[in-house]
Scaffold this motif. Structure first.
Motif, PDB file in Angstrom:
ATOM      1  N   ARG A  75       5.772  12.907  27.674  1.00 26.14           N
ATOM      2  CA  ARG A  75       4.582  12.355  28.309  1.00 26.14           C
ATOM      3  C   ARG A  75       4.323  13.024  29.660  1.00 26.14           C
ATOM      4  O   ARG A  75       3.183  13.385  29.988  1.00 26.14           O
ATOM      5  N   ILE A  76       5.383  13.215  30.430  1.00 22.43           N
ATOM      6  CA  ILE A  76       5.229  13.857  31.734  1.00 22.43           C
ATOM      7  C   ILE A  76       4.743  15.298  31.567  1.00 22.43           C
ATOM      8  O   ILE A  76       3.802  15.740  32.233  1.00 22.43           O
ATOM      9  N   ARG A  77       5.388  16.032  30.679  1.00 22.97           N
ATOM     10  CA  ARG A  77       5.022  17.444  30.496  1.00 22.97           C
ATOM     11  C   ARG A  77       3.600  17.595  29.995  1.00 22.97           C
ATOM     12  O   ARG A  77       2.875  18.515  30.399  1.00 22.97           O
ATOM     13  N   ALA A  78       3.164  16.708  29.113  1.00 24.50           N
ATOM     14  CA  ALA A  78       1.799  16.786  28.593  1.00 24.50           C
ATOM     15  C   ALA A  78       0.783  16.537  29.709  1.00 24.50           C
ATOM     16  O   ALA A  78      -0.218  17.260  29.826  1.00 24.50           O
ATOM     17  N   CYS A  79       1.032  15.547  30.543  1.00 19.06           N
ATOM     18  CA  CYS A  79       0.118  15.270  31.656  1.00 19.06           C
ATOM     19  C   CYS A  79       0.105  16.416  32.657  1.00 19.06           C
ATOM     20  O   CYS A  79      -0.959  16.841  33.136  1.00 19.06           O
ATOM     21  N   ARG A  80       1.290  16.940  32.970  1.00 21.21           N
ATOM     22  CA  ARG A  80       1.361  18.060  33.904  1.00 21.21           C
ATOM     23  C   ARG A  80       0.671  19.292  33.341  1.00 21.21           C
ATOM     24  O   ARG A  80       0.002  20.027  34.076  1.00 21.21           O
ATOM     25  N   ALA A  81       0.834  19.526  32.034  1.00 25.36           N
ATOM     26  CA  ALA A  81       0.193  20.687  31.417  1.00 25.36           C
ATOM     27  C   ALA A  81      -1.324  20.565  31.473  1.00 25.36           C
ATOM     28  O   ALA A  81      -2.037  21.570  31.554  1.00 25.36           O
ATOM     29  N   ALA A  82      -1.833  19.330  31.442  1.00 25.95           N
ATOM     30  CA  ALA A  82      -3.274  19.112  31.527  1.00 25.95           C
ATOM     31  C   ALA A  82      -3.789  19.200  32.957  1.00 25.95           C
ATOM     32  O   ALA A  82      -4.992  19.238  33.182  1.00 25.95           O
ATOM     33  N   VAL A 166       1.876  22.645  24.512  1.00 28.13           N
ATOM     34  CA  VAL A 166       1.344  21.479  25.221  1.00 28.13           C
ATOM     35  C   VAL A 166       2.359  20.874  26.187  1.00 28.13           C
ATOM     36  O   VAL A 166       2.025  19.952  26.938  1.00 28.13           O
ATOM     37  N   GLN A 167       3.585  21.386  26.188  1.00 27.31           N
ATOM     38  CA  GLN A 167       4.569  20.966  27.179  1.00 27.31           C
ATOM     39  C   GLN A 167       4.436  21.766  28.477  1.00 27.31           C
ATOM     40  O   GLN A 167       5.208  21.577  29.411  1.00 27.31           O
ATOM     41  N   GLY A 168       3.449  22.671  28.512  1.00 27.66           N
ATOM     42  CA  GLY A 168       3.217  23.457  29.712  1.00 27.66           C
ATOM     43  C   GLY A 168       3.752  24.871  29.643  1.00 27.66           C
ATOM     44  O   GLY A 168       3.697  25.600  30.629  1.00 27.66           O
ATOM     45  N   ARG A 169       4.282  25.257  28.496  1.00 25.79           N
ATOM     46  CA  ARG A 169       4.821  26.611  28.371  1.00 25.79           C
ATOM     47  C   ARG A 169       3.691  27.623  28.183  1.00 25.79           C
ATOM     48  O   ARG A 169       2.643  27.317  27.623  1.00 25.79           O
ATOM     49  N   SER A 170       3.940  28.839  28.639  1.00 28.11           N
ATOM     50  CA  SER A 170       2.991  29.921  28.428  1.00 28.11           C
ATOM     51  C   SER A 170       3.122  30.433  27.005  1.00 28.11           C
ATOM     52  O   SER A 170       4.079  30.116  26.296  1.00 28.11           O
ATOM     53  N   THR A 171       2.167  31.258  26.583  1.00 26.97           N
ATOM     54  CA  THR A 171       2.241  31.839  25.250  1.00 26.97           C
ATOM     55  C   THR A 171       3.498  32.702  25.111  1.00 26.97           C
ATOM     56  O   THR A 171       4.143  32.708  24.069  1.00 26.97           O
ATOM     57  N   ALA A 172       3.850  33.392  26.179  1.00 26.68           N
ATOM     58  CA  ALA A 172       5.077  34.202  26.147  1.00 26.68           C
ATOM     59  C   ALA A 172       6.305  33.317  25.979  1.00 26.68           C
ATOM     60  O   ALA A 172       7.244  33.670  25.247  1.00 26.68           O
TER      61      ALA A 172
END
Length: 220
Positions: A75-82, A166-172
């Motif tokens: 939940r935290i990572r999804a909000c931060r990624a947004a 969606v956890q905030g990771r880049s494509t790489a």
């Protein structure tokens, strides 16, 4: 751009807690005592937050324990990624929970036993810390509906790529985690977005893709 509570205008806030009384009480206190904050979303359900047309906001005040299977880290990572800052407001104020939340990217962690003024003060400090920043999102017509979303029929690899992204990771980073090439990971994400678009579920922006991932149970 980091939202500044001292600048002209207000900071858009979401309150997520599985007790409606806490949600309403915190929203009422903010409305009366914190004119620099605007409660744009109040909800007791994680999925309702993600699907709300006002999401993402600048700041999410989030309960640690909700009655669903989605972990606090996701939940935290999804909000931060947004693009939203996150402050966890919890009755379970122990060192392990605090470390879990901060390690996942939370900007603050505060006990529900603290006065509401202290909770809001911590929220303001989190915003000034420079981590948050809202991104614009078009309203999602599905946010107010109850019908099950259309199946986009993603492949296993596409689902995995989306879940990582969606956890905030880049494509790489997604490519490295999946042990595939960068272009392959990019293709998985593009195909997933295309499939969602074909069934009328926009996913062109990261925040929209987070909604789709939440709807389809990709956050664990």
């Amino acid at each position: 751009m980091t939202p500044d509570p001292d600048a002209e205008g207000t900071v858009r806030v979401a309150i997520l807690d599985d007790h409606a009384l806490i949600v309403d009480g915190l929203a009422a206190w903010i409305g009366e005592h914190a004119p620099d904050l605007d409660v744009a979303i109040r909800t007791t359900q994680w999925l309702d937050l993600i699907r709300h047309p006002e999401f993402p906001v600048d700041l999410v005040l989030m309960d640690l324990q909700l009655g669903d299977s989605v972990s606090i880290e996701s939940r935290i990572r999804a909000c931060r990624a947004a693009g939203a800052s996150v402050v966890v407001v919890t009755a379970l104020d122990d060192a392990e929970s605090r470390e879990r939340c901060l390690a996942a990217g939370a900007d603050g962690f505060v006990s529900k036993t603290q006065p509401l003024g202290e909770v809001v003060g911590l929220a303001r400090r989190a915003l000034l810390g420079g981590r948050g920043g809202a991104v614009a999102v078009d309203g999602d017509p599905a946010a107010g509906g109850v019908a099950a979303p259309s199946d986009a029929a993603l492949s296993a690899a596409e689902r995995r790529a989306v879940a990582l992204y969606v956890q905030g990771r880049s494509t790489a980073d997604v490519a490295a985690a999946m042990d595939v090439g960068y272009e392959t990971a990019k293709t998985y994400l593009r195909r997933a977005r295309d499939k969602y678009a074909k069934v009328g579920r926009p996913a062109g922006r990261r925040a929209e893709l987070i909604r789709r991932a939440a709807e389809d149970g990709m956050l664990e």
